[in-house]
Design a protein around this motif. Sequence first.
Motif, PDB file in Angstrom:
ATOM      1  N   LEU A 285       1.307  18.186   2.192  1.00  0.00           N
ATOM      2  CA  LEU A 285       1.555  17.181   1.162  1.00  0.00           C
ATOM      3  C   LEU A 285       3.046  16.932   1.001  1.00  0.00           C
ATOM      4  O   LEU A 285       3.482  15.787   0.829  1.00  0.00           O
ATOM      5  N   ASP A 286       3.838  17.993   1.098  1.00  0.00           N
ATOM      6  CA  ASP A 286       5.292  17.868   1.016  1.00  0.00           C
ATOM      7  C   ASP A 286       5.826  17.071   2.215  1.00  0.00           C
ATOM      8  O   ASP A 286       6.722  16.237   2.066  1.00  0.00           O
ATOM      9  N   GLY A 287       5.268  17.318   3.390  1.00  0.00           N
ATOM     10  CA  GLY A 287       5.681  16.569   4.578  1.00  0.00           C
ATOM     11  C   GLY A 287       5.292  15.102   4.500  1.00  0.00           C
ATOM     12  O   GLY A 287       6.071  14.220   4.890  1.00  0.00           O
ATOM     13  N   ILE A 288       4.095  14.823   3.999  1.00  0.00           N
ATOM     14  CA  ILE A 288       3.648  13.433   3.859  1.00  0.00           C
ATOM     15  C   ILE A 288       4.536  12.690   2.867  1.00  0.00           C
ATOM     16  O   ILE A 288       4.903  11.530   3.092  1.00  0.00           O
ATOM     17  N   LEU A 289       4.915  13.359   1.786  1.00  0.00           N
ATOM     18  CA  LEU A 289       5.808  12.734   0.807  1.00  0.00           C
ATOM     19  C   LEU A 289       7.165  12.424   1.436  1.00  0.00           C
ATOM     20  O   LEU A 289       7.712  11.332   1.253  1.00  0.00           O
ATOM     21  N   GLY A 290       7.707  13.391   2.199  1.00  0.00           N
ATOM     22  CA  GLY A 290       9.006  13.167   2.838  1.00  0.00           C
ATOM     23  C   GLY A 290       8.973  12.022   3.835  1.00  0.00           C
ATOM     24  O   GLY A 290       9.855  11.162   3.845  1.00  0.00           O
TER      25      GLY A 290
ATOM     26  N   LEU B 124       0.824  -1.195   0.000  1.00  0.00           N
ATOM     27  CA  LEU B 124       0.000   0.000   0.000  1.00  0.00           C
ATOM     28  C   LEU B 124       0.866   1.256   0.000  1.00  0.00           C
ATOM     29  O   LEU B 124       0.599   2.205  -0.758  1.00  0.00           O
ATOM     30  N   LEU B 125       1.919   1.260   0.808  1.00  0.00           N
ATOM     31  CA  LEU B 125       2.825   2.418   0.854  1.00  0.00           C
ATOM     32  C   LEU B 125       3.548   2.591  -0.480  1.00  0.00           C
ATOM     33  O   LEU B 125       3.656   3.715  -0.990  1.00  0.00           O
ATOM     34  N   SER B 126       4.026   1.500  -1.056  1.00  0.00           N
ATOM     35  CA  SER B 126       4.722   1.591  -2.346  1.00  0.00           C
ATOM     36  C   SER B 126       3.800   2.093  -3.448  1.00  0.00           C
ATOM     37  O   SER B 126       4.190   2.925  -4.266  1.00  0.00           O
ATOM     38  N   ALA B 127       2.588   1.577  -3.463  1.00  0.00           N
ATOM     39  CA  ALA B 127       1.640   2.001  -4.498  1.00  0.00           C
ATOM     40  C   ALA B 127       1.186   3.443  -4.291  1.00  0.00           C
ATOM     41  O   ALA B 127       0.934   4.166  -5.256  1.00  0.00           O
ATOM     42  N   SER B 128       1.084   3.888  -3.045  1.00  0.00           N
ATOM     43  CA  SER B 128       0.624   5.256  -2.797  1.00  0.00           C
ATOM     44  C   SER B 128       1.711   6.294  -3.066  1.00  0.00           C
ATOM     45  O   SER B 128       1.397   7.484  -3.206  1.00  0.00           O
ATOM     46  N   LEU B 129       2.958   5.886  -3.148  1.00  0.00           N
ATOM     47  CA  LEU B 129       4.016   6.847  -3.442  1.00  0.00           C
ATOM     48  C   LEU B 129       3.910   7.409  -4.861  1.00  0.00           C
ATOM     49  O   LEU B 129       4.307   8.550  -5.110  1.00  0.00           O
ATOM     50  N   ILE B 130       3.363   6.646  -5.780  1.00  0.00           N
ATOM     51  CA  ILE B 130       3.255   7.120  -7.176  1.00  0.00           C
ATOM     52  C   ILE B 130       2.293   8.304  -7.282  1.00  0.00           C
ATOM     53  O   ILE B 130       2.687   9.375  -7.754  1.00  0.00           O
ATOM     54  N   PRO B 131       1.030   8.194  -6.860  1.00  0.00           N
ATOM     55  CA  PRO B 131       0.160   9.372  -6.961  1.00  0.00           C
ATOM     56  C   PRO B 131       0.572  10.492  -6.001  1.00  0.00           C
ATOM     57  O   PRO B 131       0.363  11.669  -6.301  1.00  0.00           O
ATOM     58  N   LEU B 132       1.165  10.146  -4.868  1.00  0.00           N
ATOM     59  CA  LEU B 132       1.602  11.157  -3.914  1.00  0.00           C
ATOM     60  C   LEU B 132       2.727  12.009  -4.498  1.00  0.00           C
ATOM     61  O   LEU B 132       2.728  13.237  -4.342  1.00  0.00           O
ATOM     62  N   THR B 133       3.648  11.378  -5.204  1.00  0.00           N
ATOM     63  CA  THR B 133       4.728  12.132  -5.845  1.00  0.00           C
ATOM     64  C   THR B 133       4.178  13.028  -6.947  1.00  0.00           C
ATOM     65  O   THR B 133       4.561  14.198  -7.066  1.00  0.00           O
ATOM     66  N   GLY B 134       3.264  12.486  -7.739  1.00  0.00           N
ATOM     67  CA  GLY B 134       2.656  13.306  -8.800  1.00  0.00           C
ATOM     68  C   GLY B 134       1.879  14.486  -8.243  1.00  0.00           C
ATOM     69  O   GLY B 134       1.974  15.608  -8.762  1.00  0.00           O
ATOM     70  N   ALA B 135       1.136  14.253  -7.174  1.00  0.00           N
ATOM     71  CA  ALA B 135       0.362  15.337  -6.564  1.00  0.00           C
ATOM     72  C   ALA B 135       1.266  16.386  -5.933  1.00  0.00           C
ATOM     73  O   ALA B 135       0.978  17.587  -5.988  1.00  0.00           O
ATOM     74  N   ALA B 136       2.381  15.957  -5.336  1.00  0.00           N
ATOM     75  CA  ALA B 136       3.294  16.915  -4.705  1.00  0.00           C
ATOM     76  C   ALA B 136       3.958  17.814  -5.745  1.00  0.00           C
ATOM     77  O   ALA B 136       4.190  18.996  -5.486  1.00  0.00           O
ATOM     78  N   PHE B 137       4.257  17.284  -6.919  1.00  0.00           N
ATOM     79  CA  PHE B 137       4.885  18.110  -7.950  1.00  0.00           C
ATOM     80  C   PHE B 137       3.865  18.902  -8.764  1.00  0.00           C
ATOM     81  O   PHE B 137       4.210  19.918  -9.359  1.00  0.00           O
ATOM     82  N   ALA B 138       2.617  18.435  -8.799  1.00  0.00           N
ATOM     83  CA  ALA B 138       1.590  19.168  -9.537  1.00  0.00           C
ATOM     84  C   ALA B 138       1.120  20.398  -8.770  1.00  0.00           C
ATOM     85  O   ALA B 138       0.732  21.391  -9.377  1.00  0.00           O
TER      86      ALA B 138
END
Length: 164
Positions: A93-98, A70-84
């Motif tokens: 969102l930046d803290g959650i990504l870190g 779940l964590l590995s799969a959620s990193l993909i949309p989380l990274t996209g959302a953080a850069f978008a």
Amino acid sequence: MSLLASAPKRAISRCLSHSRPLLASRSATTQSDALYVPGGPIYKGTVNDPTSFPTPSRMHGSHHWSFERLLSASLIPLTGAAFATSPSVHPVLDGILGVSLVVHSHMGFDSMLVDYLHPRKYPVLGRIATWTLRTATVGVLVGVYQFNTNDIGLTELISKVWTA
């Protein structure tokens, strides 16, 4: 020579002929003067009592694996959302990504330590490596928090490095 070769056969056949009645009367006899039973007598209320094991479950251990996936799969949309989005507008969102990246890395390194430096095989080195990983993870989490709150943040840093 034939006398020596037949001696083990006679001993085995004698044991087999005696073991069948013993196995049948094993539960009826609880005295210590009974003949030898393979596996030994069973005493109630002593250290010879069997260990109680939990009931087997197919779900045991799957929660850890499910959380990793779940964590590995959620990193993909989380990274996209953080850069978008802009990191200055959405610092959470930046803290959650870190934190997610650090936890993901910690779980990967911990799996490596469990596989290759298991404490049963390497009692000293395994524990040192495990506590070194835990200390480093806490240090990195503090660093990510400091970097996200007192500096430009993880997403802004990656954006600046990407365009440089």
